[in-house]
Design a protein around this motif. Sequence first.
Motif, mmCIF file in Angstrom:
data_model
loop_
_atom_site.group_PDB
_atom_site.id
_atom_site.type_symbol
_atom_site.label_atom_id
_atom_site.label_comp_id
_atom_site.label_asym_id
_atom_site.label_seq_id
_atom_site.Cartn_x
_atom_site.Cartn_y
_atom_site.Cartn_z
ATOM 1 N N GLN A 501 -12.091 -4.290 -2.391
ATOM 2 C CA GLN A 501 -10.741 -3.819 -2.687
ATOM 3 C C GLN A 501 -9.699 -4.738 -2.056
ATOM 4 O O GLN A 501 -9.931 -5.350 -1.011
ATOM 5 N N GLU A 503 -5.799 -4.606 -0.807
ATOM 6 C CA GLU A 503 -4.668 -3.753 -0.459
ATOM 7 C C GLU A 503 -3.415 -4.626 -0.333
ATOM 8 O O GLU A 503 -3.439 -5.665 0.331
ATOM 9 N N LYS A 527 -5.396 -1.972 -4.815
ATOM 10 C CA LYS A 527 -4.928 -0.761 -4.142
ATOM 11 C C LYS A 527 -3.484 -0.969 -3.663
ATOM 12 O O LYS A 527 -3.240 -1.338 -2.517
ATOM 13 N N GLY A 529 0.217 -0.289 -2.200
ATOM 14 C CA GLY A 529 0.827 0.648 -1.278
ATOM 15 C C GLY A 529 2.131 1.175 -1.835
ATOM 16 O O GLY A 529 2.518 0.872 -2.966
#
Length: 578
Positions: A501, A503, A527, A529
């Motif tokens: 993943q 981020e 992913k 934020g």
Amino acid sequence: MDAQSRGRADEIDPADQWVLNPRTGNYELQLGRSAAQQRLVSAPRRTRRSSTAAPAPAAPSPAVPKPRRGEGPPGGRRGGGRSRKGGGAPDRRKRLLKVTGGTLAFLLVGGGVGGYLYYQHLNDNLNVIDTGGAGGGFKKDQPINVLVIGTDKRSGKGNEGYGDAESVGHADTTILFHVSKDRTNATALSIPRDLITDVPSCPTKIDGSVKEIPGTRGTRFNNSLGQEGRDPGCTMRTVKQLTGIDVDNFMMVDFNAVKNLSTAVGGVPVCLAKDVDDRDSKLNLKAGEHRLEGEQALAFVRTRHSFGNESDLDRIKTQQQFLGSMMREMKSKETLTSPKKFFSLAEAATKSLTVDQGLGSIGKLTALAGELKDINPKNVTFTTLPVVDNPNEPANRKATVVLNPSQADPLLQMIRQDVSLTEVEKKEQAAKDAAQADAKNKQDALLQGNRAPAGDVRVDVYNGGGPPGSASTTLTWLQNSKGVYKAGNHGNASARLAATQLEYAPNQADQARALADMMGLPASALKPGAVDAAPKTPMKLTLGSDFKEPGTPLGAAAPQQAPEGVQRVEADKAVCAK
């Protein structure tokens, strides 16, 4: 003999244990309590002063009417009015109370002191082990992976007399039970005990202190438990490393579990295609249908010389057939409506279970049961991790097996990506497909937009499940092959991930899309934020168990059907062992 005898005089039905409390005029359930506990239930409550906060009061029990003349207690067990020919009202009332007594007993036992004592009694039955963070605990609205371990430990009451009395136990029977995110289906993956694999190092609590048990390369899978002091957390870590699937919790049972649970449900139906006489397991049955419990049930799941080619792989098939039949029996009307079986199952299950802290109470086990209760047995598939004979052993001494990647890889990919191995109902599947399509469209949109130049991409690389040294090799590859000079290697991540993943913050989306192109990351790996990052803040790339090497695309779509030749059986199908 098809089954051991049932209905013995010493078996006490909880519906028979209603006693009139003269202080209240109500009938109360007394489940084999000690004299002190019985006095506690019968005595009126008193208010005690305490410097500490008082516990929350128990929910009041439903009111129970005082018996009229000629009537017995709840459950219809005490003598009452005379019966009438043809079945009069008193007879009908007795039959109704007899049917509903178990339900009423359950409601009442949950309300007062007696309920609290029995709840605590079941809690005390459980054996709880701290696995040192090996599992994260199951979560609602997420797939569930519970590791069920059957140990061949020979010590302890009920486990003696089955061979090596000194054995500390191995992971003799291991099933990874995967429950789909939408709770419509489940896959039970058996892992052969003789599979040659690597057992990772694992922290284990011994006498209150943590000891790091070194890993072992090229050993039998069943050595992940018991040997060198390894606890079930080591088996959980071994399964995670072997399959790339995060294990949430574990349940471990010994020989007693098979004997006690099979007896509690009144026997488990099995079918044999031929006569069996196995002197090792002491299984001696004629061909045909049988209902097995106790020692006979244990002999059935332990036999290695009765079916197939007498290997552990064929014993796995027999065990899967037995578990499927037990599952059907537990969900049958006869079991669900029987108060006697309900209480017997509660006792047998809790006395036989060793669990991790995440399942270490009746409340937590009940929460897990609530997640599983609506799964139809027809949507539960038993299968076995595909293996082949170990090529490093002589042809005449084949004792171990190794993975068969051509079948194992796609099968594990299906489980990791939550693809069912069996047909779920069309309505359920249509809803699932629509939800998945909607989620996929939203995720795919993350890859739509501008790409930042490679020189502007800032990223910290962590290894959260890839091969050793993956963070370092990825950093070198990004800098030397892709021109990502603002990348850093941060070694191992704090937690292992099944899937890679990335981020990033909303204002780093152009960098994320550029890095996804370079790494071959699917949209599902992104992913984002909710808050913008400060200037020069790097993104976080964590390499998961699906990562092989830099430049190899990740996240290929899982196959929608099990590979050809993979052994499988649905839990709702009765199969004759042969």
